[in-house]
Design a protein around this motif. Sequence first.
Motif, mmCIF file in Angstrom:
data_model
loop_
_atom_site.group_PDB
_atom_site.id
_atom_site.type_symbol
_atom_site.label_atom_id
_atom_site.label_comp_id
_atom_site.label_asym_id
_atom_site.label_seq_id
_atom_site.Cartn_x
_atom_site.Cartn_y
_atom_site.Cartn_z
ATOM 1 N N TRP A 108 -4.446 -4.454 -0.173
ATOM 2 C CA TRP A 108 -3.571 -4.569 -1.342
ATOM 3 C C TRP A 108 -3.282 -3.172 -1.851
ATOM 4 O O TRP A 108 -4.191 -2.406 -2.137
ATOM 5 C CB TRP A 108 -4.214 -5.406 -2.451
ATOM 6 N N LEU A 109 -2.009 -2.824 -1.923
ATOM 7 C CA LEU A 109 -1.616 -1.516 -2.421
ATOM 8 C C LEU A 109 -0.833 -1.703 -3.705
ATOM 9 O O LEU A 109 0.108 -2.491 -3.760
ATOM 10 C CB LEU A 109 -0.765 -0.782 -1.379
ATOM 11 N N ARG A 110 -1.256 -0.982 -4.745
ATOM 12 C CA ARG A 110 -0.549 -1.064 -6.010
ATOM 13 C C ARG A 110 0.218 0.233 -6.206
ATOM 14 O O ARG A 110 -0.359 1.265 -6.534
ATOM 15 C CB ARG A 110 -1.543 -1.257 -7.143
ATOM 16 N N PRO A 111 1.548 0.206 -5.980
ATOM 17 C CA PRO A 111 2.295 1.455 -6.107
ATOM 18 C C PRO A 111 2.334 1.918 -7.564
ATOM 19 O O PRO A 111 2.137 1.118 -8.470
ATOM 20 C CB PRO A 111 3.702 1.101 -5.620
ATOM 21 N N ARG A 206 6.417 -6.966 -2.989
ATOM 22 C CA ARG A 206 6.300 -7.870 -4.135
ATOM 23 C C ARG A 206 5.631 -9.178 -3.705
ATOM 24 O O ARG A 206 6.185 -10.254 -3.850
ATOM 25 C CB ARG A 206 7.682 -8.159 -4.733
ATOM 26 N N GLU A 207 4.399 -9.054 -3.154
ATOM 27 C CA GLU A 207 3.752 -10.195 -2.507
ATOM 28 C C GLU A 207 3.544 -11.379 -3.453
ATOM 29 O O GLU A 207 3.351 -12.495 -3.001
ATOM 30 C CB GLU A 207 2.429 -9.774 -1.879
ATOM 31 N N SER A 245 -0.790 -11.386 -6.827
ATOM 32 C CA SER A 245 -1.100 -12.806 -6.994
ATOM 33 C C SER A 245 -2.592 -12.918 -7.289
ATOM 34 O O SER A 245 -3.380 -12.010 -6.987
ATOM 35 C CB SER A 245 -0.764 -13.553 -5.707
ATOM 36 N N VAL A 246 -2.989 -14.042 -7.884
ATOM 37 C CA VAL A 246 -4.405 -14.278 -8.158
ATOM 38 C C VAL A 246 -5.207 -14.270 -6.858
ATOM 39 O O VAL A 246 -6.313 -13.740 -6.793
ATOM 40 C CB VAL A 246 -4.576 -15.612 -8.931
ATOM 41 N N GLU A 247 -4.607 -14.827 -5.782
ATOM 42 C CA GLU A 247 -5.289 -14.852 -4.482
ATOM 43 C C GLU A 247 -5.611 -13.437 -4.014
ATOM 44 O O GLU A 247 -6.720 -13.141 -3.576
ATOM 45 C CB GLU A 247 -4.404 -15.530 -3.418
ATOM 46 N N THR A 248 -4.595 -12.549 -4.103
ATOM 47 C CA THR A 248 -4.777 -11.171 -3.639
ATOM 48 C C THR A 248 -5.774 -10.434 -4.538
ATOM 49 O O THR A 248 -6.635 -9.701 -4.055
ATOM 50 C CB THR A 248 -3.415 -10.456 -3.608
ATOM 51 N N ILE A 257 -10.277 -8.294 1.285
ATOM 52 C CA ILE A 257 -9.237 -7.381 1.759
ATOM 53 C C ILE A 257 -9.494 -6.018 1.114
ATOM 54 O O ILE A 257 -10.192 -5.925 0.099
ATOM 55 C CB ILE A 257 -7.805 -7.885 1.426
ATOM 56 N N ARG A 258 -8.953 -4.968 1.716
ATOM 57 C CA ARG A 258 -9.140 -3.630 1.150
ATOM 58 C C ARG A 258 -8.195 -3.458 -0.034
ATOM 59 O O ARG A 258 -7.185 -4.147 -0.143
ATOM 60 C CB ARG A 258 -8.799 -2.562 2.193
ATOM 61 N N GLN A 259 -8.489 -2.529 -0.900
ATOM 62 C CA GLN A 259 -7.491 -2.123 -1.874
ATOM 63 C C GLN A 259 -7.331 -0.622 -1.824
ATOM 64 O O GLN A 259 -8.259 0.104 -1.521
ATOM 65 C CB GLN A 259 -7.802 -2.620 -3.281
ATOM 66 N N ALA A 260 -6.101 -0.189 -2.068
ATOM 67 C CA ALA A 260 -5.786 1.228 -2.006
ATOM 68 C C ALA A 260 -5.218 1.642 -3.350
ATOM 69 O O ALA A 260 -4.014 1.743 -3.526
ATOM 70 C CB ALA A 260 -4.779 1.486 -0.890
ATOM 71 N N PRO A 261 -6.090 1.835 -4.339
ATOM 72 C CA PRO A 261 -5.574 2.178 -5.663
ATOM 73 C C PRO A 261 -5.219 3.655 -5.763
ATOM 74 O O PRO A 261 -5.854 4.493 -5.127
ATOM 75 C CB PRO A 261 -6.754 1.854 -6.582
ATOM 76 N N ALA A 262 -4.210 3.954 -6.557
ATOM 77 C CA ALA A 262 -3.956 5.346 -6.912
ATOM 78 C C ALA A 262 -5.034 5.724 -7.930
ATOM 79 O O ALA A 262 -5.572 4.850 -8.602
ATOM 80 C CB ALA A 262 -2.573 5.478 -7.520
#
Length: 563
Positions: A108-111, A206-207, A245-248, A257-262
Amino acid sequence: MSVPFHGRTVQGWILGPAAEVPEGKLLSIRQVRSPIRFFDRTMLALLQWVSDRYIVPLSVAIQRSYPPRVAGEEAASHVKPVARGKPRAASLALYGGGAVIRSGVTTWLRPLPDEEASTCLEAVETCLASGSRALVLVPEADPLPETARALLDEFGDAATLLAGGDARQRYRTWLDIRSGARELVIGTRPAVFAPMKGLGLIWVSREVHPGHREDRAPYYHVREVAAARARLEGSACVLSSLSPSVETALAAARGVIRQAPAPRAAERAAAPLVETTRGQAEGHSPRLASLLRVAESAVMIDSRTGYGIARVCRACGEPAACTSCGGPIAMERGAYICRVCGARGSCANCGASAFGIERGGTERIAEWVGRMARVPVALQAPGAQTPTPRAGRIVVGTAAMVKDLGVLRLELVAILDPDRALVRPGLRAGERALATWMEAAAWAGPRQEGGRVLVQTRRPSHPAIQALVRWDPMPFLLREAEHRREAGFPPGHPVFRVYGPHGLGQAIRAVFPSVETLLATPVEGGTVCLVVVPPGDLPVFRLALLGLVRDGGVSRIEAEPQL
Ligand SMILES: [Zn+2]
Ligand SMILES: [Zn+2]
């Protein structure tokens, strides 16, 4: 090809050699319909996964994985070499660099607020530079999302768009992709099955958007199919969203799943300033009025269209209700219209069509703003083209106008009645409201550059409002996950809507005792059941349900219904 089956000629596909050949029961193929091979072994494995996960016949999964054939296009298909510029040096450094693109892994990437398109562009460049191909999935095609437009501009002939167009064009594009001519494919839902080899990256833009769910059989969700395809093909899957989404969110929080936060500091700096104020009647507030008097550009989002709601009949004094269906009557573009059936509004009691109305809605807001604003006011209306927010204009509309429009840098984004959006029925109302607000809020640009969001609420401490103020959706979404679990619908647990005769609920319990939640509703001539299945038990449930289908006990199965 065409094959004889139970006395009829039906369409079929060659899957591969049979494990054993039944003696004396073999019939000849009647006709080869197409020389095109529609799937290879890997794609067949994905389609088999779709068939198992959503409980649909494999033939339905195969049939929906490519556009309807246009035979005339097949002869013209050929591979053509494609020239492309040298890739730019990509960084992605903010999100952990190339680690975002990790083989077989979903991230999950949050731009940053207005950087989805540029982040996606960098990820695709990194992927193509390593010699792999990339697939980018967008939730809607019209208007063309900024992410899609930016990619098509940057990659020219190396890229193609698999969305919209007529049947001939869609099939031609599909054949073109299959020939290996394109390094990058951008498309809507069905493009998740694009016939590409050597995929390094699948990016879901925009998943959280409802457009990623297919609303006919096989009722798949792009997010899930993309992750499954990435696992099967060893490509990276990136789920991109400002508010997921709540699932993500739950999968990321649990490390599934991985997350790639800034870095948090970069996010804070790039986020707009969000302030709350108490809304008054008709969506006004003194704070809003003072901001509007000086704004050169703004967007205002209200939850209702029209000018107001009819409350009472002027002729007989009875509460206003539609003559045809009893529904509420709204005033829209100068006329009374039933909100439910669309009939011309007249009093159910006496037939008169003059009402006392409670004013409020986008038309009323636009009228009010028009009296004080320095710049013209444009109104988004149902069925008409949405005015694009830009400098020198104030746009009033509903959440329906929040789309991927790229970087706008508006002076003001006003969310007029978020409280109403939060009490809407439906499991996903909160998740969708927050995602929409964040996408709209991103149009205001960073706080250092004056980006400002005004939220008119009576509940400023509500976790969804706080998520927006703090630019951090996670606490709210994890709370939503808990609410869903309490309601019997834990995120990530498969849900099916099953149609059948009376007694369907008992029949399902009898063949599948480990059902997690079962809600049976009697309808005319039968029963509709909502069934929640523990994820590990899906294969058992599938076999049990297919047994009921064979015995005539189930007439229809719909996976992941919109609830
Ligand atoms: Zn009506
Ligand atoms: Zn009346």
